[in-house]
Design an enzyme around this catalytic site. Structure first.
Site, PDB file in Angstrom:
ATOM      1  N   ARG A 202       8.402  36.461  -8.239  1.00  0.00           N
ATOM      2  CA  ARG A 202       7.267  37.359  -8.938  1.00  0.00           C
ATOM      3  C   ARG A 202       6.684  36.606  -9.850  1.00  0.00           C
ATOM      4  O   ARG A 202       4.865  36.620 -10.015  1.00  0.00           O
ATOM      5  CB  ARG A 202       7.870  38.549  -9.575  1.00  0.00           C
ATOM      6  CG  ARG A 202       8.810  39.704  -9.009  1.00  0.00           C
ATOM      7  CD  ARG A 202       8.981  40.053  -9.475  1.00  0.00           C
ATOM      8  NE  ARG A 202      10.797  39.942 -10.526  1.00  0.00           N
ATOM      9  CZ  ARG A 202      11.015  40.177 -11.691  1.00  0.00           C
ATOM     10  NH1 ARG A 202      10.739  41.800 -11.834  1.00  0.00           N
ATOM     11  NH2 ARG A 202      12.375  39.580 -12.538  1.00  0.00           N
TER      12      ARG A 202
ATOM     13  N   ASN B   7      10.315  43.858  -7.952  1.00  0.00           N
ATOM     14  CA  ASN B   7      11.199  44.264  -7.369  1.00  0.00           C
ATOM     15  C   ASN B   7      11.420  45.227  -6.664  1.00  0.00           C
ATOM     16  O   ASN B   7      11.963  46.460  -7.109  1.00  0.00           O
ATOM     17  CB  ASN B   7      12.489  43.234  -7.867  1.00  0.00           C
ATOM     18  CG  ASN B   7      12.222  41.930  -8.085  1.00  0.00           C
ATOM     19  OD1 ASN B   7      11.338  41.131  -8.038  1.00  0.00           O
ATOM     20  ND2 ASN B   7      12.726  41.197  -8.696  1.00  0.00           N
TER      21      ASN B   7
END
Length: 108
Positions: free
Chosen positions: A36, A54
């Site tokens: 990320r 996620n």
């Protein structure tokens, strides 16, 4: 989620005319490997807006908006992933934005 631009009327139309959107779902070893953050840094460096998030199934969802040229660079970047990741597949859907985002953010 990142803050969408709502209620902008004509302003939204003028921005969206030059804005493209790509929705991706990265699969493989893409969680707990700084994926990320890797995605966030590249998106911001390319001037993209959207989010990375996620998913419960171990994949990572990415929505990015910007110029087609920069989005293509971005997708190529996330297909590689960070050093510790193993990106098996990135499902990609190109589309016109239905709403615009102000920034690129990690969604928790």
């Amino acid at each position: 989620r990142a803050t969408p631009l709502h209620g902008e009327g004509r302003r939204f139309e003028s921005y969206s005319a030059h804005m493209e959107e790509v929705y991706c779902r990265a699969q493989g070893r893409v969680q707990l490997v700084m994926f990320r953050d890797f995605t966030l840094r590249k998106a911001r460096s390319l001037g993209l807006v959207g989010y990375v998030h996620n998913q419960g199934d171990g994949s990572v969802e990415v929505l990015a908006q910007g110029t087609l040229e920069n989005l293509k660079k971005f997708v190529a970047h996330i297909q590689k992933g960070p050093f510790l990741a193993r990106v098996d597949r990135v499902d990609t859907e190109w589309r016109k934005p239905s709403e615009l985002y102000r920034s690129f953010e990690i969604v928790f």
